[in-house]
Design a protein around this motif. Structure first.
Motif, PDB file in Angstrom:
ATOM      1  N   ILE A   1       6.198   3.742  -6.082  1.00  0.00           N
ATOM      2  CA  ILE A   1       7.010   3.825  -7.295  1.00  0.00           C
ATOM      3  C   ILE A   1       8.411   4.332  -6.968  1.00  0.00           C
ATOM      4  CG2 ILE A   1       5.028   4.255  -8.819  1.00  0.00           C
ATOM      5  CD1 ILE A   1       6.019   7.227  -8.936  1.00  0.00           C
ATOM      6  N   GLN A   2       9.346   3.976  -7.841  1.00  0.00           N
ATOM      7  CA  GLN A   2      10.677   4.583  -7.832  1.00  0.00           C
ATOM      8  C   GLN A   2      10.619   5.730  -8.822  1.00  0.00           C
ATOM      9  OE1 GLN A   2      14.106   1.974  -8.400  1.00  0.00           O
ATOM     10  NE2 GLN A   2      14.973   3.533  -9.747  1.00  0.00           N
ATOM     11  N   TRP A   3      11.018   6.911  -8.384  1.00  0.00           N
ATOM     12  CA  TRP A   3      10.947   8.128  -9.196  1.00  0.00           C
ATOM     13  C   TRP A   3      12.276   8.326  -9.908  1.00  0.00           C
ATOM     14  CZ3 TRP A   3       6.851  11.471  -9.896  1.00  0.00           C
ATOM     15  CH2 TRP A   3       7.131  12.713 -10.478  1.00  0.00           C
ATOM     16  N   GLY A   4      12.317   8.005 -11.194  1.00  0.00           N
ATOM     17  CA  GLY A   4      13.548   8.174 -11.960  1.00  0.00           C
ATOM     18  C   GLY A   4      14.553   7.084 -11.649  1.00  0.00           C
ATOM     19  N   ALA A   5      15.822   7.383 -11.926  1.00  0.00           N
ATOM     20  CA  ALA A   5      16.884   6.388 -11.808  1.00  0.00           C
ATOM     21  C   ALA A   5      17.390   6.198 -10.373  1.00  0.00           C
ATOM     22  CB  ALA A   5      18.053   6.773 -12.711  1.00  0.00           C
ATOM     23  N   ASP A   6      17.129   7.155  -9.504  1.00  0.00           N
ATOM     24  CA  ASP A   6      17.622   7.087  -8.127  1.00  0.00           C
ATOM     25  C   ASP A   6      16.802   6.073  -7.330  1.00  0.00           C
ATOM     26  OD1 ASP A   6      18.481   7.437  -5.528  1.00  0.00           O
ATOM     27  OD2 ASP A   6      18.148   9.592  -5.484  1.00  0.00           O
ATOM     28  N   GLU A   7      17.428   4.970  -6.942  1.00  0.00           N
ATOM     29  CA  GLU A   7      16.731   3.906  -6.218  1.00  0.00           C
ATOM     30  C   GLU A   7      16.203   4.354  -4.862  1.00  0.00           C
ATOM     31  OE1 GLU A   7      19.201   0.440  -6.076  1.00  0.00           O
ATOM     32  OE2 GLU A   7      19.113   0.159  -8.252  1.00  0.00           O
ATOM     33  N   LYS A   8      16.741   5.442  -4.328  1.00  0.00           N
ATOM     34  CA  LYS A   8      16.272   5.943  -3.034  1.00  0.00           C
ATOM     35  C   LYS A   8      15.069   6.876  -3.168  1.00  0.00           C
ATOM     36  CE  LYS A   8      20.754   5.566  -0.769  1.00  0.00           C
ATOM     37  NZ  LYS A   8      21.834   6.269  -0.083  1.00  0.00           N
ATOM     38  N   ALA A   9      14.797   7.349  -4.378  1.00  0.00           N
ATOM     39  CA  ALA A   9      13.680   8.278  -4.612  1.00  0.00           C
ATOM     40  C   ALA A   9      12.401   7.461  -4.787  1.00  0.00           C
ATOM     41  CB  ALA A   9      13.950   9.139  -5.831  1.00  0.00           C
ATOM     42  N   ILE A  10      11.665   7.314  -3.694  1.00  0.00           N
ATOM     43  CA  ILE A  10      10.462   6.485  -3.659  1.00  0.00           C
ATOM     44  C   ILE A  10       9.256   7.360  -3.328  1.00  0.00           C
ATOM     45  CG2 ILE A  10       9.320   4.517  -2.552  1.00  0.00           C
ATOM     46  CD1 ILE A  10      11.848   3.736  -4.127  1.00  0.00           C
ATOM     47  N   VAL A  11       8.212   7.225  -4.149  1.00  0.00           N
ATOM     48  CA  VAL A  11       6.967   7.949  -3.902  1.00  0.00           C
ATOM     49  C   VAL A  11       5.898   6.933  -3.513  1.00  0.00           C
ATOM     50  CG1 VAL A  11       5.226   9.527  -4.832  1.00  0.00           C
ATOM     51  CG2 VAL A  11       7.601   9.686  -5.617  1.00  0.00           C
ATOM     52  N   GLU A  12       5.186   7.256  -2.449  1.00  0.00           N
ATOM     53  CA  GLU A  12       4.104   6.384  -1.982  1.00  0.00           C
ATOM     54  C   GLU A  12       2.808   7.168  -1.870  1.00  0.00           C
ATOM     55  OE1 GLU A  12       3.010   3.251   1.597  1.00  0.00           O
ATOM     56  OE2 GLU A  12       4.661   4.666   1.889  1.00  0.00           O
ATOM     57  N   TRP A  13       1.762   6.591  -2.436  1.00  0.00           N
ATOM     58  CA  TRP A  13       0.409   7.101  -2.282  1.00  0.00           C
ATOM     59  C   TRP A  13      -0.307   6.179  -1.311  1.00  0.00           C
ATOM     60  CZ3 TRP A  13       3.069   7.492  -6.715  1.00  0.00           C
ATOM     61  CH2 TRP A  13       2.938   8.646  -7.484  1.00  0.00           C
ATOM     62  N   GLU A  14      -0.947   6.754  -0.304  1.00  0.00           N
ATOM     63  CA  GLU A  14      -1.799   5.988   0.608  1.00  0.00           C
ATOM     64  C   GLU A  14      -3.219   6.509   0.457  1.00  0.00           C
ATOM     65  OE1 GLU A  14      -0.272   5.050   4.661  1.00  0.00           O
ATOM     66  OE2 GLU A  14       1.262   6.523   4.075  1.00  0.00           O
ATOM     67  N   PHE A  15      -4.158   5.585   0.330  1.00  0.00           N
ATOM     68  CA  PHE A  15      -5.559   5.922   0.144  1.00  0.00           C
ATOM     69  C   PHE A  15      -6.345   5.397   1.342  1.00  0.00           C
ATOM     70  CE2 PHE A  15      -3.467   5.471  -3.875  1.00  0.00           C
ATOM     71  CZ  PHE A  15      -3.938   6.515  -4.638  1.00  0.00           C
ATOM     72  N   ASN A  16      -7.038   6.299   2.032  1.00  0.00           N
ATOM     73  CA  ASN A  16      -7.828   5.914   3.201  1.00  0.00           C
ATOM     74  C   ASN A  16      -9.296   6.220   2.948  1.00  0.00           C
ATOM     75  OD1 ASN A  16      -5.796   5.043   5.252  1.00  0.00           O
ATOM     76  ND2 ASN A  16      -4.978   7.049   4.727  1.00  0.00           N
TER      77      ASN A  16
END
Length: 157
Positions: A77-92
């Protein structure tokens, strides 16, 4: 001194539940509201923007844009308006009802002291989210970790 490159914060935890259960806990706001935010405008779906609201923090709202979803693998996901603020969830999938979740927040920028502060705060916040998820899914206990991190009585001072 401003650092040109962006930094990131990361945290991980073992959740003793099947991968599909853990994955759905972040996709479905009926579950997520039990351990993180209090309201959402919808379920996470690729290409959609969703509002997350924390009522306990004066209805603080963040709009996330869902960039990618790979079922039982990743959420981006992109977190808020900042295009560089990216959150990634990895599920193993570790088998036998064990899922290892890693959350990475990318795009932390600024002066060195700002970067250090953001890394510390973001790591703490997502660690509380994972601990709350673990308690909820494994033991059906709502710990209120996110809500209790900044009690209203202290904020009002």
């Amino acid at each position: 001194m401003t650092i040109e490159n962006t930094s990131y914060a990361e945290t991980s935890m073992l959740i003793r539940k099947p991968i599909a259960t853990v994955f759905q806990a972040f996709i479905n706001p009926e579950i997520t509201t039990q351990f993180w935010f209090t309201k959402a405008s919808g379920k996470l779906e690729q290409g959609k923007s969703i509002d997350w609201i924390w009522e306990m923090y004066d209805n603080h709202k963040i709009t996330v844009k869902v960039l990618e979803i790979k079922s039982n693998e990743t959420i981006l996901i992109q977190w808020g308006a900042d295009e560089k603020a990216i959150v990634e969830w990895e599920f193993n999938d570790l088998g036998e009802n064990k899922t290892f979740v890693t959350i990475t927040f990318n795009g932390i920028q600024g002066e060195i002291d700002e970067i250090c502060s953001q890394i510390r705060d973001t790591t703490e916040a997502f660690t509380l989210v994972l601990a709350g998820l673990k308690a909820y899914l494994e033991h059906n206990v709502i710990l209120n970790l996110v809500a209790d991190r900044f009690p209203i009585e202290l904020i009002m001072e």
